[in-house]
Scaffold this motif. Structure first.
Motif, PDB file in Angstrom:
ATOM      1  N   LEU A 178      21.839  73.872 -18.681  1.00  0.00           N
ATOM      2  CA  LEU A 178      22.831  73.157 -18.337  1.00  0.00           C
ATOM      3  C   LEU A 178      24.219  72.788 -19.295  1.00  0.00           C
ATOM      4  CD1 LEU A 178      20.251  69.894 -17.794  1.00  0.00           C
ATOM      5  CD2 LEU A 178      21.413  71.336 -16.126  1.00  0.00           C
ATOM      6  N   MET A 179      23.948  73.381 -20.567  1.00  0.00           N
ATOM      7  CA  MET A 179      25.124  73.187 -21.630  1.00  0.00           C
ATOM      8  C   MET A 179      26.156  74.270 -21.052  1.00  0.00           C
ATOM      9  SD  MET A 179      22.960  72.507 -25.063  1.00  0.00           S
ATOM     10  CE  MET A 179      24.294  72.557 -26.069  1.00  0.00           C
ATOM     11  N   SER A 180      25.547  75.454 -20.712  1.00  0.00           N
ATOM     12  CA  SER A 180      26.281  76.705 -20.362  1.00  0.00           C
ATOM     13  C   SER A 180      26.952  76.566 -19.066  1.00  0.00           C
ATOM     14  CB  SER A 180      25.277  77.942 -20.500  1.00  0.00           C
ATOM     15  OG  SER A 180      25.952  79.049 -19.988  1.00  0.00           O
ATOM     16  N   SER A 181      26.242  76.148 -17.989  1.00  0.00           N
ATOM     17  CA  SER A 181      26.805  75.995 -16.445  1.00  0.00           C
ATOM     18  C   SER A 181      27.282  75.116 -16.079  1.00  0.00           C
ATOM     19  CB  SER A 181      25.622  76.643 -15.929  1.00  0.00           C
ATOM     20  OG  SER A 181      24.677  75.929 -15.788  1.00  0.00           O
ATOM     21  N   PRO A 240      16.990  68.669 -32.464  1.00  0.00           N
ATOM     22  CA  PRO A 240      17.714  69.455 -31.423  1.00  0.00           C
ATOM     23  C   PRO A 240      18.930  68.632 -30.676  1.00  0.00           C
ATOM     24  CG  PRO A 240      15.377  69.691 -31.356  1.00  0.00           C
ATOM     25  CD  PRO A 240      15.440  68.633 -32.009  1.00  0.00           C
ATOM     26  N   TYR A 241      18.738  67.172 -30.549  1.00  0.00           N
ATOM     27  CA  TYR A 241      20.058  66.760 -29.651  1.00  0.00           C
ATOM     28  C   TYR A 241      21.143  66.404 -30.620  1.00  0.00           C
ATOM     29  CZ  TYR A 241      17.138  63.085 -31.998  1.00  0.00           C
ATOM     30  OH  TYR A 241      16.249  62.058 -32.849  1.00  0.00           O
ATOM     31  N   GLU A 242      20.959  66.914 -31.848  1.00  0.00           N
ATOM     32  CA  GLU A 242      21.904  66.999 -32.982  1.00  0.00           C
ATOM     33  C   GLU A 242      22.708  68.462 -32.982  1.00  0.00           C
ATOM     34  OE1 GLU A 242      20.351  63.258 -35.589  1.00  0.00           O
ATOM     35  OE2 GLU A 242      19.996  65.292 -36.171  1.00  0.00           O
ATOM     36  N   TRP A 243      22.393  69.366 -32.376  1.00  0.00           N
ATOM     37  CA  TRP A 243      22.602  70.598 -32.658  1.00  0.00           C
ATOM     38  C   TRP A 243      23.559  71.145 -31.444  1.00  0.00           C
ATOM     39  CZ3 TRP A 243      17.065  72.977 -32.862  1.00  0.00           C
ATOM     40  CH2 TRP A 243      16.226  72.415 -33.782  1.00  0.00           C
ATOM     41  N   CYS A 244      24.471  72.008 -31.892  1.00  0.00           N
ATOM     42  CA  CYS A 244      25.443  72.606 -30.900  1.00  0.00           C
ATOM     43  C   CYS A 244      24.799  73.539 -30.198  1.00  0.00           C
ATOM     44  CB  CYS A 244      26.667  73.132 -31.480  1.00  0.00           C
ATOM     45  SG  CYS A 244      26.476  74.455 -32.636  1.00  0.00           S
ATOM     46  N   PHE A 245      25.569  74.353 -29.085  1.00  0.00           N
ATOM     47  CA  PHE A 245      24.934  75.200 -28.374  1.00  0.00           C
ATOM     48  C   PHE A 245      24.232  76.520 -29.075  1.00  0.00           C
ATOM     49  CE2 PHE A 245      25.186  79.096 -25.912  1.00  0.00           C
ATOM     50  CZ  PHE A 245      24.713  78.625 -24.629  1.00  0.00           C
ATOM     51  N   GLY A 253      21.222  85.627 -22.057  1.00  0.00           N
ATOM     52  CA  GLY A 253      22.501  85.709 -21.025  1.00  0.00           C
ATOM     53  C   GLY A 253      23.308  84.285 -20.789  1.00  0.00           C
ATOM     54  N   LEU A 254      22.926  83.409 -21.730  1.00  0.00           N
ATOM     55  CA  LEU A 254      23.710  82.173 -21.558  1.00  0.00           C
ATOM     56  C   LEU A 254      24.442  82.133 -22.771  1.00  0.00           C
ATOM     57  CD1 LEU A 254      20.540  79.702 -21.146  1.00  0.00           C
ATOM     58  CD2 LEU A 254      22.416  80.640 -19.226  1.00  0.00           C
ATOM     59  N   ASP A 255      25.822  81.326 -22.464  1.00  0.00           N
ATOM     60  CA  ASP A 255      26.862  81.409 -23.556  1.00  0.00           C
ATOM     61  C   ASP A 255      27.709  80.031 -22.985  1.00  0.00           C
ATOM     62  OD1 ASP A 255      28.050  81.859 -25.614  1.00  0.00           O
ATOM     63  OD2 ASP A 255      28.767  83.819 -25.023  1.00  0.00           O
ATOM     64  N   TRP A 256      28.440  79.675 -24.037  1.00  0.00           N
ATOM     65  CA  TRP A 256      29.455  78.884 -23.925  1.00  0.00           C
ATOM     66  C   TRP A 256      30.526  78.843 -24.957  1.00  0.00           C
ATOM     67  CZ3 TRP A 256      30.789  74.644 -27.360  1.00  0.00           C
ATOM     68  CH2 TRP A 256      31.708  73.588 -26.787  1.00  0.00           C
ATOM     69  N   GLU A 257      31.411  78.608 -24.350  1.00  0.00           N
ATOM     70  CA  GLU A 257      32.837  78.835 -25.234  1.00  0.00           C
ATOM     71  C   GLU A 257      33.584  77.641 -25.467  1.00  0.00           C
ATOM     72  OE1 GLU A 257      34.294  81.311 -27.150  1.00  0.00           O
ATOM     73  OE2 GLU A 257      32.292  82.301 -26.828  1.00  0.00           O
ATOM     74  N   PRO A 258      33.963  76.927 -26.562  1.00  0.00           N
ATOM     75  CA  PRO A 258      34.679  75.682 -26.827  1.00  0.00           C
ATOM     76  C   PRO A 258      35.816  75.844 -26.107  1.00  0.00           C
ATOM     77  CG  PRO A 258      33.795  76.484 -28.763  1.00  0.00           C
ATOM     78  CD  PRO A 258      33.510  77.640 -27.826  1.00  0.00           C
ATOM     79  N   ASP A 278      27.929  71.177 -18.190  1.00  0.00           N
ATOM     80  CA  ASP A 278      28.607  70.597 -19.096  1.00  0.00           C
ATOM     81  C   ASP A 278      28.099  70.344 -20.330  1.00  0.00           C
ATOM     82  OD1 ASP A 278      29.907  68.285 -20.756  1.00  0.00           O
ATOM     83  OD2 ASP A 278      30.733  67.788 -18.820  1.00  0.00           O
ATOM     84  N   VAL A 279      28.406  70.503 -21.757  1.00  0.00           N
ATOM     85  CA  VAL A 279      27.817  70.687 -22.778  1.00  0.00           C
ATOM     86  C   VAL A 279      27.172  69.431 -23.119  1.00  0.00           C
ATOM     87  CG1 VAL A 279      30.063  70.549 -24.412  1.00  0.00           C
ATOM     88  CG2 VAL A 279      28.117  71.962 -25.256  1.00  0.00           C
ATOM     89  N   ARG A 280      28.122  68.347 -22.826  1.00  0.00           N
ATOM     90  CA  ARG A 280      27.353  67.237 -23.373  1.00  0.00           C
ATOM     91  C   ARG A 280      26.073  66.720 -22.737  1.00  0.00           C
ATOM     92  NH1 ARG A 280      32.870  64.132 -21.172  1.00  0.00           N
ATOM     93  NH2 ARG A 280      32.283  65.715 -19.585  1.00  0.00           N
ATOM     94  N   LEU A 281      25.326  67.530 -21.734  1.00  0.00           N
ATOM     95  CA  LEU A 281      24.170  67.136 -21.293  1.00  0.00           C
ATOM     96  C   LEU A 281      23.084  67.669 -22.285  1.00  0.00           C
ATOM     97  CD1 LEU A 281      24.368  68.716 -17.422  1.00  0.00           C
ATOM     98  CD2 LEU A 281      24.167  66.228 -18.422  1.00  0.00           C
ATOM     99  N   ALA A 282      23.589  68.309 -23.535  1.00  0.00           N
ATOM    100  CA  ALA A 282      22.592  68.359 -24.493  1.00  0.00           C
ATOM    101  C   ALA A 282      22.347  66.713 -24.879  1.00  0.00           C
ATOM    102  CB  ALA A 282      23.380  68.988 -25.698  1.00  0.00           C
ATOM    103  N   GLY A 283      23.095  65.860 -24.708  1.00  0.00           N
ATOM    104  CA  GLY A 283      22.334  64.490 -24.975  1.00  0.00           C
ATOM    105  C   GLY A 283      21.279  64.224 -24.249  1.00  0.00           C
ATOM    106  N   LEU A 284      20.808  64.821 -23.321  1.00  0.00           N
ATOM    107  CA  LEU A 284      19.434  64.408 -22.450  1.00  0.00           C
ATOM    108  C   LEU A 284      18.476  64.718 -23.359  1.00  0.00           C
ATOM    109  CD1 LEU A 284      20.336  66.086 -18.874  1.00  0.00           C
ATOM    110  CD2 LEU A 284      19.996  63.595 -19.475  1.00  0.00           C
ATOM    111  N   LEU A 285      18.468  65.362 -24.212  1.00  0.00           N
ATOM    112  CA  LEU A 285      17.204  65.854 -25.135  1.00  0.00           C
ATOM    113  C   LEU A 285      17.138  64.522 -25.923  1.00  0.00           C
ATOM    114  CD1 LEU A 285      18.192  69.316 -26.425  1.00  0.00           C
ATOM    115  CD2 LEU A 285      16.125  68.676 -25.025  1.00  0.00           C
ATOM    116  N   ARG A 286      17.891  63.731 -26.267  1.00  0.00           N
ATOM    117  CA  ARG A 286      17.886  62.455 -27.042  1.00  0.00           C
ATOM    118  C   ARG A 286      17.050  61.469 -26.192  1.00  0.00           C
ATOM    119  NH1 ARG A 286      22.920  59.315 -30.301  1.00  0.00           N
ATOM    120  NH2 ARG A 286      22.182  57.291 -29.582  1.00  0.00           N
ATOM    121  N   VAL A 287      17.159  61.552 -24.978  1.00  0.00           N
ATOM    122  CA  VAL A 287      16.299  60.636 -24.066  1.00  0.00           C
ATOM    123  C   VAL A 287      15.117  61.192 -23.834  1.00  0.00           C
ATOM    124  CG1 VAL A 287      16.362  59.687 -21.768  1.00  0.00           C
ATOM    125  CG2 VAL A 287      18.668  59.822 -23.053  1.00  0.00           C
ATOM    126  N   HIS A 288      14.953  62.429 -23.570  1.00  0.00           N
ATOM    127  CA  HIS A 288      13.752  62.964 -23.229  1.00  0.00           C
ATOM    128  C   HIS A 288      13.137  63.927 -24.383  1.00  0.00           C
ATOM    129  CE1 HIS A 288      14.157  62.248 -18.996  1.00  0.00           C
ATOM    130  NE2 HIS A 288      15.509  62.427 -18.968  1.00  0.00           N
TER     131      HIS A 288
END
Length: 470
Positions: free
Chosen positions: A173-176, A96-101, A255-260, A178-188
């Motif tokens: 967190l990624m949506s609202s 999961p920590y290697e996946w995009c939104f 309801g969550l989204d993210w646009e590059p 910063d998308v880089r907070l996906a990196g927290l999944l690598r820690v947790h």
């Protein structure tokens, strides 16, 4: 044919999956390179009830669960075996920590849809880990057959907190924020703690009803009921309430989204003036020629951008892992996978200067990127200068990495007179005395044989086809 008399039977090579040990229901292993899953007697009754319900067939028909077949018991690893399954194999295991939104969102919705189908047959998911999802033929699919069990009436969903930690919290967190907070999944690795997610969410997100309920209030409830087991408050959880919870979670995820954001990298080939048209055409043609020369079954495209050359490899039948550190380009590539129903490309968000490490229990539960290779061929197109100059990676170290992850390599060398290198050097002292064509060829020559070299007309760049020496 039987073995001659007096000669011992050949030994089968047995490998237990190092990440499959926590569940008493069973585990994954390999014999002679074939993947199996052992179902233990502890889970026997539940496995037979789920199997008899027809749920497995329904989930497979809907594309939500990998297929499996039951095989002979003499393949079992230990005496506590009840069944041995041979599941469909995943070409490349990602995390999961290697996946995009978009990948994480689709994985979340797949999990919820599988739970809804399970409820229709009186079953439920007993866990909702992101690691139970992989990507097969361009779409997410559940891989843990033993995650399903009969529904115990009146009991709340035992995987609710796990779903929120593995899916809803990082997506929010990624949506609202910063998308880089996906990196927290690598820690947790057990998912982002809900109290942490609640504190990191901006106020406007915390006020959204779905996130206020499933993240903020959920985190408070976890603190209030710490140490108390599921369902110990004496209240019954009706089937109607269960379905309502899943529908509410599905609405929250939808309801969550993210646009590059706009980036030179998301339209690198369309607007970047690094190449003259003739050089760009020659590059594509040469890469195609090199791919045809090798005929790889598996390709890793390192620094793939939106995946133009990844798709060239996939069109030739190679299963292609398309890697880049820019979240926006991986999101764009994954959306193209979905739009065109591409089955041979897996875009992944990985920083090659700090790639996914071995992690989890005893550093073995989640495999490092390099341990998931080698690929038949790696492509490093317009990448070397970013690592060598942008990240101070010596050319010999870079050559070692390419040799570790690929049997063949297609590499583009960008010399210091190129505008892209000049831009990198503009903001720093030029201490890269070995950064030259000669230095590059000397470095790769330690590990590779040079099969082909092609200069790109209209540019100063060179493409190399390299074959790793034994």
């Amino acid at each position: 044919m039987s073995e001659p008399a007096g000669r011992p039977a050949p030994q089968r090579l047995l490998l237990r999956d190092r990440g499959s040990f926590r569940d008493p229901a069973g585990f994954v292993f390999q014999r002679d390179g074939v993947l199996y899953r052992q179902v233990n007697r502890w889970f026997a009754e539940r496995y037979e009830r789920v199997s008899a319900s027809g749920l497995y067939g329904s989930l497979r028909g809907a594309g939500l669960l990998i297929g499996h077949r039951e095989v002979t018991m003499d393949l079992a690893v230990s005496p506590e075996a009840h069944r041995v399954l041979e599941p469909e194999r995943i070409p490349f295991v990602s995390y999961p920590y290697e996946w995009c939104f978009g990948q994480l969102k689709d994985a979340a919705l797949t999990t919820l849809r599988a739970q809804q189908m399970a409820l229709d047959r009186g079953m439920t998911l007993r866990d909702a880990s992101g690691y139970n999802v992989q990507f097969l033929e361009g779409r997410p699919v559940l891989i843990d057959t033993l995650s399903f069990e009969p529904l115990r009436e009146g009991r709340p969903w035992v995987a609710y907190a796990q779903f929120c930690q593995h899916f809803l919290a990082p997506l929010a967190l990624m949506s609202s924020r910063d998308v880089r907070l996906a990196g927290l999944l690598r820690v947790h690795l057990d998912g982002i703690p809900l109290d942490l997610a609640s504190r990191l969410l901006p106020r406007r997100a915390r006020l959204r009803p779905s996130l206020a309920l499933h993240l903020v209030a959920h985190a408070r409830a976890q603190r209030r009921h710490a140490g108390r087991g599921v369902g110990e408050d004496g209240r019954r959880f009706s089937l109607r309430a269960f379905r309502g919870l899943i529908e509410s979670l599905e609405g929250a995820v939808q309801g969550l989204d993210w646009e590059p954001p706009a980036s030179v990298w998301t339209d690198y080939y369309g607007q970047c003036h690094t190449y003259a048209e003739k050089a760009s055409e020659r590059k594509a043609g040469t890469v195609g020629t090199f791919l045809d020369r090798v005929g790889p079954r598996t390709v890793w495209d390192l620094g793939a951008n939106t995946g133009r050359f990844s798709r060239m490899a996939a069109e030739r039948g190679a299963y292609t892992v398309s890697i880049d550190s820019d979240h926006g380009v991986i999101e764009a590539s994954y959306r193209e996978v979905r739009r065109s129903a591409e089955s041979g490309i897996l875009p992944l968000w990985i920083d090659l200067a700090n790639p996914s490490p071995s992690s989890g229990w005893a550093h073995q539960e989640r495999a490092a990127l390099v341990d998931r290779g080698p690929a038949d061929l790696v492509m490093a197109l317009a990448l070397v200068h970013h690592l060598a100059i942008g990240n101070n990676v010596p050319l010999d170290r870079l050559a070692d990495f390419l040799a570790d992850v690929g049997r063949w390599a297609i590499v583009e060398f960008v010399p210091r007179e190129d505008p892209q290198v000049a831009e990198l050097l503009a903001a720093r002292e030029d201490v890269f005395t070995d950064y030259s064509v000669e230095g590059f060829e000397r470095a790769v020559g330690r590990r590779f044989d040079l099969e082909r070299r092609e200069h790109l007309p209209g540019s100063s760049r060179t493409l190399y086809l390299l074959r790793r020496r034994p």
